[in-house]
Scaffold this motif. Structure first.
Motif, PDB file in Angstrom:
ATOM      1  N   ASP A   1      -0.596   2.221   9.558  1.00 15.83           N
ATOM      2  CA  ASP A   1      -0.848   0.965  10.267  1.00 15.83           C
ATOM      3  C   ASP A   1       0.062  -0.135   9.735  1.00 15.83           C
ATOM      4  OD1 ASP A   1      -2.098  -0.847  11.999  1.00 15.83           O
ATOM      5  OD2 ASP A   1      -3.510  -1.470  10.432  1.00 15.83           O
ATOM      6  N   LYS A   2       0.918  -0.671  10.598  1.00 11.95           N
ATOM      7  CA  LYS A   2       1.862  -1.735  10.239  1.00 11.95           C
ATOM      8  C   LYS A   2       2.766  -1.347   9.068  1.00 11.95           C
ATOM      9  CE  LYS A   2      -1.288  -5.338  11.876  1.00 11.95           C
ATOM     10  NZ  LYS A   2      -2.073  -6.543  11.509  1.00 11.95           N
ATOM     11  N   GLY A   3       3.008  -0.040   8.921  1.00 11.39           N
ATOM     12  CA  GLY A   3       3.922   0.429   7.880  1.00 11.39           C
ATOM     13  C   GLY A   3       3.334   0.462   6.493  1.00 11.39           C
ATOM     14  N   GLU A   4       2.010   0.301   6.371  1.00 13.28           N
ATOM     15  CA  GLU A   4       1.402   0.214   5.039  1.00 13.28           C
ATOM     16  C   GLU A   4       1.510   1.522   4.257  1.00 13.28           C
ATOM     17  OE1 GLU A   4       0.201  -2.335   3.254  1.00 13.28           O
ATOM     18  OE2 GLU A   4       1.102  -3.518   4.862  1.00 13.28           O
ATOM     19  N   ARG A   5       1.345   2.641   4.954  1.00 12.27           N
ATOM     20  CA  ARG A   5       1.344   3.911   4.219  1.00 12.27           C
ATOM     21  C   ARG A   5       2.735   4.245   3.685  1.00 12.27           C
ATOM     22  NH1 ARG A   5      -2.061   8.494   6.686  1.00 12.27           N
ATOM     23  NH2 ARG A   5      -3.585   7.932   5.096  1.00 12.27           N
ATOM     24  N   ILE A   6       3.756   4.062   4.500  1.00 13.58           N
ATOM     25  CA  ILE A   6       5.102   4.398   4.018  1.00 13.58           C
ATOM     26  C   ILE A   6       5.526   3.435   2.904  1.00 13.58           C
ATOM     27  CG2 ILE A   6       6.481   3.022   5.654  1.00 13.58           C
ATOM     28  CD1 ILE A   6       8.321   5.533   5.842  1.00 13.58           C
ATOM     29  N   LYS A   7       5.002   2.216   2.924  1.00 14.09           N
ATOM     30  CA  LYS A   7       5.279   1.285   1.818  1.00 14.09           C
ATOM     31  C   LYS A   7       4.682   1.811   0.521  1.00 14.09           C
ATOM     32  CE  LYS A   7       5.532  -3.002   4.542  1.00 14.09           C
ATOM     33  NZ  LYS A   7       4.836  -4.278   4.864  1.00 14.09           N
ATOM     34  N   ARG A   8       3.445   2.334   0.590  1.00 18.71           N
ATOM     35  CA  ARG A   8       2.803   2.885  -0.609  1.00 18.71           C
ATOM     36  C   ARG A   8       3.554   4.109  -1.120  1.00 18.71           C
ATOM     37  NH1 ARG A   8      -2.059   2.106   2.261  1.00 18.71           N
ATOM     38  NH2 ARG A   8      -2.313   4.372   2.528  1.00 18.71           N
ATOM     39  N   ILE A   9       3.979   4.955  -0.184  1.00 18.34           N
ATOM     40  CA  ILE A   9       4.755   6.137  -0.565  1.00 18.34           C
ATOM     41  C   ILE A   9       6.023   5.714  -1.301  1.00 18.34           C
ATOM     42  CG2 ILE A   9       6.164   8.036   0.355  1.00 18.34           C
ATOM     43  CD1 ILE A   9       4.023   8.210   2.640  1.00 18.34           C
ATOM     44  N   GLY A  10       6.734   4.712  -0.731  1.00 16.70           N
ATOM     45  CA  GLY A  10       7.971   4.230  -1.341  1.00 16.70           C
ATOM     46  C   GLY A  10       7.747   3.611  -2.705  1.00 16.70           C
ATOM     47  N   THR A  11       6.686   2.830  -2.843  1.00 20.60           N
ATOM     48  CA  THR A  11       6.395   2.167  -4.126  1.00 20.60           C
ATOM     49  C   THR A  11       6.104   3.187  -5.211  1.00 20.60           C
ATOM     50  OG1 THR A  11       5.537   0.197  -3.019  1.00 20.60           O
ATOM     51  CG2 THR A  11       4.843   0.558  -5.296  1.00 20.60           C
ATOM     52  N   GLU A  12       5.265   4.191  -4.897  1.00 20.59           N
ATOM     53  CA  GLU A  12       4.904   5.193  -5.894  1.00 20.59           C
ATOM     54  C   GLU A  12       6.100   6.066  -6.262  1.00 20.59           C
ATOM     55  OE1 GLU A  12       1.537   7.344  -4.479  1.00 20.59           O
ATOM     56  OE2 GLU A  12       0.257   5.558  -4.364  1.00 20.59           O
ATOM     57  N   ALA A  13       6.911   6.435  -5.267  1.00 18.29           N
ATOM     58  CA  ALA A  13       8.095   7.253  -5.538  1.00 18.29           C
ATOM     59  C   ALA A  13       9.100   6.475  -6.388  1.00 18.29           C
ATOM     60  CB  ALA A  13       8.736   7.705  -4.234  1.00 18.29           C
ATOM     61  N   ARG A  14       9.273   5.198  -6.071  1.00 19.00           N
ATOM     62  CA  ARG A  14      10.242   4.381  -6.818  1.00 19.00           C
ATOM     63  C   ARG A  14       9.853   4.273  -8.294  1.00 19.00           C
ATOM     64  NH1 ARG A  14       9.801  -0.562  -8.201  1.00 19.00           N
ATOM     65  NH2 ARG A  14       8.152  -1.010  -6.681  1.00 19.00           N
ATOM     66  N   LYS A  15       8.568   4.097  -8.571  1.00 20.59           N
ATOM     67  CA  LYS A  15       8.123   3.991  -9.966  1.00 20.59           C
ATOM     68  C   LYS A  15       8.459   5.251 -10.760  1.00 20.59           C
ATOM     69  CE  LYS A  15       4.290   0.779  -9.116  1.00 20.59           C
ATOM     70  NZ  LYS A  15       2.805   0.641  -9.047  1.00 20.59           N
ATOM     71  N   ASP A  16       8.211   6.425 -10.157  1.00 18.18           N
ATOM     72  CA  ASP A  16       8.531   7.677 -10.844  1.00 18.18           C
ATOM     73  C   ASP A  16      10.037   7.862 -10.995  1.00 18.18           C
ATOM     74  OD1 ASP A  16       5.921   8.321 -11.213  1.00 18.18           O
ATOM     75  OD2 ASP A  16       5.917  10.132  -9.990  1.00 18.18           O
ATOM     76  N   MET A  17      10.809   7.433  -9.981  1.00 17.13           N
ATOM     77  CA  MET A  17      12.261   7.549 -10.072  1.00 17.13           C
ATOM     78  C   MET A  17      12.822   6.685 -11.183  1.00 17.13           C
ATOM     79  SD  MET A  17      13.456   7.576  -6.071  1.00 17.13           S
ATOM     80  CE  MET A  17      12.835   8.815  -4.923  1.00 17.13           C
ATOM     81  N   GLU A  18      12.269   5.488 -11.346  1.00 10.01           N
ATOM     82  CA  GLU A  18      12.757   4.605 -12.408  1.00 10.01           C
ATOM     83  C   GLU A  18      12.522   5.216 -13.783  1.00 10.01           C
ATOM     84  OE1 GLU A  18      12.591   0.233 -10.199  1.00 10.01           O
ATOM     85  OE2 GLU A  18      10.914   0.830 -11.511  1.00 10.01           O
ATOM     86  N   LEU A  19      11.404   5.916 -13.951  1.00 11.23           N
ATOM     87  CA  LEU A  19      11.150   6.611 -15.219  1.00 11.23           C
ATOM     88  C   LEU A  19      12.094   7.799 -15.393  1.00 11.23           C
ATOM     89  CD1 LEU A  19       7.228   6.651 -15.276  1.00 11.23           C
ATOM     90  CD2 LEU A  19       8.733   5.355 -16.801  1.00 11.23           C
ATOM     91  N   LEU A  20      12.283   8.559 -14.327  1.00 13.44           N
ATOM     92  CA  LEU A  20      13.106   9.765 -14.404  1.00 13.44           C
ATOM     93  C   LEU A  20      14.581   9.440 -14.616  1.00 13.44           C
ATOM     94  CD1 LEU A  20      13.272  12.871 -14.118  1.00 13.44           C
ATOM     95  CD2 LEU A  20      13.533  12.531 -11.653  1.00 13.44           C
ATOM     96  N   PHE A  21      15.092   8.443 -13.882  1.00 13.46           N
ATOM     97  CA  PHE A  21      16.523   8.140 -13.927  1.00 13.46           C
ATOM     98  C   PHE A  21      16.865   6.993 -14.873  1.00 13.46           C
ATOM     99  CE2 PHE A  21      16.035   9.734  -9.378  1.00 13.46           C
ATOM    100  CZ  PHE A  21      16.462  11.011  -9.696  1.00 13.46           C
ATOM    101  N   ASP A  22      15.837   6.390 -15.460  1.00 11.73           N
ATOM    102  CA  ASP A  22      16.032   5.292 -16.406  1.00 11.73           C
ATOM    103  C   ASP A  22      16.939   4.205 -15.814  1.00 11.73           C
ATOM    104  OD1 ASP A  22      15.701   3.881 -18.768  1.00 11.73           O
ATOM    105  OD2 ASP A  22      17.377   4.876 -19.777  1.00 11.73           O
TER     106      ASP A  22
END
Length: 281
Positions: free
Chosen positions: A230-251
């Motif tokens: 709804d209004k892009g909320e789910r894909i925003k959550r997916i992106g936020t959670e993925a980005r946090k893990d990527m920042e840890l993985l790729f430093d």
């Protein structure tokens, strides 16, 4: 069942994606652990898929079966006293393995009355008389040091295949795509079928920021709407959670952009699967 969770715990960091949905893993992935003179190279395989009607299912079954031919030790991970059709498929393959076989009985810390385990342990030993059965908890680390010692005892003497600081054979692009797919599967649960994949279209370091563009492929318009939400909320959550893990993985600071595209029938199209990195079918 916990194969990927087990690999992550042994390596001491998140490498393989996990979700509560069975058969999350689609590709073989090497997890490399080097401690002193011992280098153990673990192969996290896809789970077996009963039926296997689609090309994607056939690819996963073939990939998992082929891995049995090229390893020194096989670890068959099963979930407590549960037994599925897919477990039976694996059993029918590993019973012919000539090398060392370990049955890792996972999540046994969740069983209060350990006496409940005894009939299942006896049955497993009857099915696989040459196997060593070890109760473990992949998530909480129970008995994993003992498991690693047993594995190390089976490894042949050889030169190390990989540098001691390398932990996988997979590219950063692959790991980024897998992290996005993990977040989708965790968000969706049973809502979304297996016909979803992620392709990295751009992976570029600009200054201190790593820019990643990921394309999420689905098979139907309804699936696209579910992922966007709804209004892009789910894909925003997916992106936020993925980005946090990527920042840890790729430093690194990550700028992640996600798109969703409908590509009908991709999971049963061998040419499309090869173009998406699923290898030979």
């Amino acid at each position: 069942m916990g194969k990927s969770t087990l690999l992550n715990h042994i390596l001491g960091q998140k490498l393989a994606i996990t979700s509560r949905k069975p058969q999350t893993t689609r590709h073989n992935m090497l997890g490399i652990k080097t401690e002193g003179a011992i280098q153990a190279v673990y192969v996290d395989t896809p789970g077996m898929h009963k039926g296997g009607e689609k090309a994607l299912n056939r690819y996963m079954n073939k990939t998992a079966s082929a891995a049995l031919k090229d390893v020194d030790v096989v670890i068959f991970v099963v979930d407590r006293t549960k037994w599925t059709d897919e477990d039976q498929m694996v059993l029918e393959r590993v019973q012919y393995v000539t090398g060392p076989l370990i049955v890792a009985l996972n999540k046994t810390d969740r069983i209060e009355d350990k006496a409940e385990l005894m009939p299942h342990l006896s049955w497993l030993q009857e099915q696989l008389p040459n196997a060593q059965i070890m109760p473990i908890s992949a998530q909480h680390g129970h008995n994993l040091e003992a498991l690693e010692r047993v594995i190390a005892g089976y490894l042949p003497e050889n030169d190390h295949f990989f540098p001691e600081d390398q932990i996988t054979d997979r590219s950063s692009r692959f790991l980024a795509a897998e992290l996005v797919r993990e977040k989708i599967m965790r968000q969706m649960g049973a809502e979304l079928p297996y016909q979803i994949t992620v392709e990295i279209e751009e992976f570029k370091q600009q200054g201190k920021t790593l820019h990643i563009h990921a394309l999420i492929l689905v098979e139907r318009d309804g699936q696209k709407k579910i992922i966007i939400g709804d209004k892009g909320e789910r894909i925003k959550r997916i992106g936020t959670e993925a980005r946090k893990d990527m920042e840890l993985l790729f430093d690194s600071k990550i700028m992640l952009n996600l798109w969703v595209k409908v590509k009908g029938g991709w999971s049963d199209d061998e040419r499309a699967l090869r173009s998406l990195g699923y290898g030979d079918l």
